[in-house]
Design a protein around this motif. Sequence first.
Motif, PDB file in Angstrom:
ATOM      1  N   LEU A  86       0.985  -1.208   0.092  1.00 18.43           N
ATOM      2  CA  LEU A  86      -0.098  -0.054   0.041  1.00 18.43           C
ATOM      3  C   LEU A  86       1.068   1.071  -0.079  1.00 18.43           C
ATOM      4  N   LEU A  87       0.751   1.893  -0.992  1.00 22.37           N
ATOM      5  CA  LEU A  87       1.556   3.393  -0.962  1.00 22.37           C
ATOM      6  C   LEU A  87       0.228   4.485  -0.829  1.00 22.37           C
ATOM      7  N   ILE A  88       0.556   5.525   0.047  1.00 23.54           N
ATOM      8  CA  ILE A  88      -0.158   6.630   0.192  1.00 23.54           C
ATOM      9  C   ILE A  88       0.555   7.553  -0.381  1.00 23.54           C
ATOM     10  N   ILE A  89       0.107   8.636  -1.202  1.00 20.72           N
ATOM     11  CA  ILE A  89       0.724   9.634  -1.874  1.00 20.72           C
ATOM     12  C   ILE A  89       0.009  11.044  -1.833  1.00 20.72           C
ATOM     13  N   GLU A  90       0.398  12.120  -0.994  1.00 21.56           N
ATOM     14  CA  GLU A  90      -0.298  13.182  -1.082  1.00 21.56           C
ATOM     15  C   GLU A  90      -0.187  13.808  -2.346  1.00 21.56           C
ATOM     16  N   VAL A  91      -1.404  14.406  -2.861  1.00 26.85           N
ATOM     17  CA  VAL A  91      -1.470  15.147  -4.157  1.00 26.85           C
ATOM     18  C   VAL A  91      -2.477  16.046  -4.059  1.00 26.85           C
ATOM     19  N   ASP A  92      -2.000  17.393  -3.820  1.00 21.59           N
ATOM     20  CA  ASP A  92      -2.712  18.650  -3.613  1.00 21.59           C
ATOM     21  C   ASP A  92      -3.862  18.555  -2.739  1.00 21.59           C
ATOM     22  N   GLY A  93      -3.166  18.314  -1.472  1.00 20.98           N
ATOM     23  CA  GLY A  93      -4.104  18.079  -0.168  1.00 20.98           C
ATOM     24  C   GLY A  93      -5.152  16.901  -0.044  1.00 20.98           C
ATOM     25  N   LEU A  94      -4.872  15.999  -0.898  1.00 19.10           N
ATOM     26  CA  LEU A  94      -5.872  14.742  -1.104  1.00 19.10           C
ATOM     27  C   LEU A  94      -4.775  13.660  -1.004  1.00 19.10           C
ATOM     28  N   CYS A  95      -5.379  12.329  -0.992  1.00 20.17           N
ATOM     29  CA  CYS A  95      -4.264  11.075  -0.929  1.00 20.17           C
ATOM     30  C   CYS A  95      -4.500  10.055  -2.201  1.00 20.17           C
ATOM     31  N   LEU A  96      -3.629   9.960  -2.860  1.00 14.38           N
ATOM     32  CA  LEU A  96      -3.646   9.031  -3.678  1.00 14.38           C
ATOM     33  C   LEU A  96      -3.264   7.552  -3.078  1.00 14.38           C
ATOM     34  N   LYS A  97      -4.086   6.655  -2.993  1.00 16.03           N
ATOM     35  CA  LYS A  97      -4.135   5.287  -2.663  1.00 16.03           C
ATOM     36  C   LYS A  97      -3.796   4.477  -3.782  1.00 16.03           C
ATOM     37  N   VAL A 149       9.930   3.699  -4.305  1.00 13.94           N
ATOM     38  CA  VAL A 149      10.019   5.107  -3.525  1.00 13.94           C
ATOM     39  C   VAL A 149      10.173   5.155  -2.031  1.00 13.94           C
ATOM     40  N   LYS A 150      10.435   6.034  -1.065  1.00 18.57           N
ATOM     41  CA  LYS A 150      10.471   6.078   0.353  1.00 18.57           C
ATOM     42  C   LYS A 150       9.361   7.252   0.727  1.00 18.57           C
ATOM     43  N   THR A 151       9.323   7.164   2.217  1.00 25.90           N
ATOM     44  CA  THR A 151       8.472   8.310   2.573  1.00 25.90           C
ATOM     45  C   THR A 151       9.189   9.529   2.579  1.00 25.90           C
ATOM     46  N   GLY A 152       8.357  10.653   2.286  1.00 30.88           N
ATOM     47  CA  GLY A 152       9.051  11.841   2.151  1.00 30.88           C
ATOM     48  C   GLY A 152       9.517  12.161   0.982  1.00 30.88           C
ATOM     49  N   GLU A 153       9.523  11.238  -0.241  1.00 33.98           N
ATOM     50  CA  GLU A 153      10.061  11.604  -1.249  1.00 33.98           C
ATOM     51  C   GLU A 153       8.952  12.315  -2.332  1.00 33.98           C
ATOM     52  N   LYS A 154       9.703  13.329  -3.040  1.00 36.11           N
ATOM     53  CA  LYS A 154       8.608  14.152  -3.945  1.00 36.11           C
ATOM     54  C   LYS A 154       8.678  13.487  -5.195  1.00 36.11           C
ATOM     55  N   LEU A 155       7.389  13.420  -5.844  1.00 36.31           N
ATOM     56  CA  LEU A 155       7.231  12.859  -7.136  1.00 36.31           C
ATOM     57  C   LEU A 155       6.712  13.822  -8.155  1.00 36.31           C
ATOM     58  N   SER A 156       7.171  13.589  -9.553  1.00 34.13           N
ATOM     59  CA  SER A 156       6.564  14.472 -10.607  1.00 34.13           C
ATOM     60  C   SER A 156       5.926  13.467 -11.595  1.00 34.13           C
ATOM     61  N   LEU A 157       5.039  13.864 -12.684  1.00 33.46           N
ATOM     62  CA  LEU A 157       4.343  13.043 -13.419  1.00 33.46           C
ATOM     63  C   LEU A 157       5.525  11.957 -14.063  1.00 33.46           C
ATOM     64  N   PHE A 158       4.913  10.864 -14.027  1.00 29.10           N
ATOM     65  CA  PHE A 158       5.483   9.765 -14.812  1.00 29.10           C
ATOM     66  C   PHE A 158       6.944   9.156 -13.903  1.00 29.10           C
ATOM     67  N   ASP A 159       7.024   9.716 -12.898  1.00 23.22           N
ATOM     68  CA  ASP A 159       8.083   9.160 -11.946  1.00 23.22           C
ATOM     69  C   ASP A 159       7.909   7.811 -11.796  1.00 23.22           C
ATOM     70  N   GLU A 160       8.944   6.925 -11.741  1.00 26.64           N
ATOM     71  CA  GLU A 160       8.707   5.572 -11.525  1.00 26.64           C
ATOM     72  C   GLU A 160       8.398   5.480  -9.952  1.00 26.64           C
ATOM     73  N   ILE A 161       7.342   4.534  -9.623  1.00 28.44           N
ATOM     74  CA  ILE A 161       6.939   4.603  -8.457  1.00 28.44           C
ATOM     75  C   ILE A 161       7.311   2.940  -7.737  1.00 28.44           C
ATOM     76  N   GLY A 162       7.525   1.960  -8.822  1.00 24.89           N
ATOM     77  CA  GLY A 162       7.693   0.794  -8.287  1.00 24.89           C
ATOM     78  C   GLY A 162       7.344  -0.433  -9.309  1.00 24.89           C
ATOM     79  N   SER A 163       7.370  -1.679  -9.011  1.00 28.47           N
ATOM     80  CA  SER A 163       7.140  -2.927  -9.862  1.00 28.47           C
ATOM     81  C   SER A 163       5.880  -3.263  -9.467  1.00 28.47           C
ATOM     82  N   MET A 164       5.161  -3.657 -10.676  1.00 34.32           N
ATOM     83  CA  MET A 164       3.873  -4.151 -10.431  1.00 34.32           C
ATOM     84  C   MET A 164       4.008  -5.745 -10.201  1.00 34.32           C
TER      85      MET A 164
END
Length: 268
Positions: free
Chosen positions: A71-82, A90-105
């Motif tokens: 389970l990854l929770i990512i803050e997006v514009d004050g909301l949470c992406l599950k 990725v690690k807690t606290g890491e900042k992301l931009s569009l199409f950054d890799e977040i992991g392996s399916m």
Amino acid sequence: MIIAEIEKLNLEIPDNAWFSFFNTPYPGHRAGAAVDVYFPDKALFPFEEGRVLEVRKIRTPQYVPAKEDYLLIIEVDGLCLKVLHVMPSVKTGEKLSLFDEIGSMIVSGFFSPWSDRHAHFELRDCRDRYRARGGFLMHPKILNLVPVAKGNEFEVVEKNARYLWLRPVKKGRKNLTPLEFSEIPIEGGLPHYRYGAVFGSAEEVEIFGLKIPAEKRLPNGVTLFEARFQVLANGQEVKGVGIYCNQEMIKLIGGSFEVGDLVKIEFK
């Protein structure tokens, strides 16, 4: 390509990924609040920017032999992406931009035996970030992406131990999915997930000669219908067919066919 708008935010994925809003039995999807994205390689972040809040392992019901998921929770514009079904890079606290890799399916215990690896996305209130229900409504974009099947004849183009991929023999105009009714695209796991969806308003849907009454209209304009019928492939009863967005083939679950065979699909 932008595939949906949620709370005035655009959810964007690469052009070569396929996806599904309703080809799943889970309640978040049936409510129109989640999407599964089948990336060709690694899972990618689908919003302009965000920050990783949580990364954790979770136990699964083991519908297939897989004990854990992530389970990854990512803050997006004050909301949470599950995010589910992704082993994080990725690690807690890491900042992301569009199409950054977040992991392996990964293969998850939440999957059915015929499921392919994908990333599950839903946007939620951060005070209610974990539940299966309660995500914000997604508004799918109706894009002309793949040719629509003309008729009910398909060719087997790929076979594995879990399912077959079928390509329409005759093709027409392009739409969001390879099946449509009155030019409205159709999606779903029919009938194995017990419902399907048309991306528009309809009192009934006709698929492969079978008329099916509408069940429910969602606030985003999508119409759901019950899927309680049989599927025949060259007269053989099979478990079902899977219809996806930006995927020109349909998935046949069941049936004793080989690559190159021509298959006629009937609903009854």
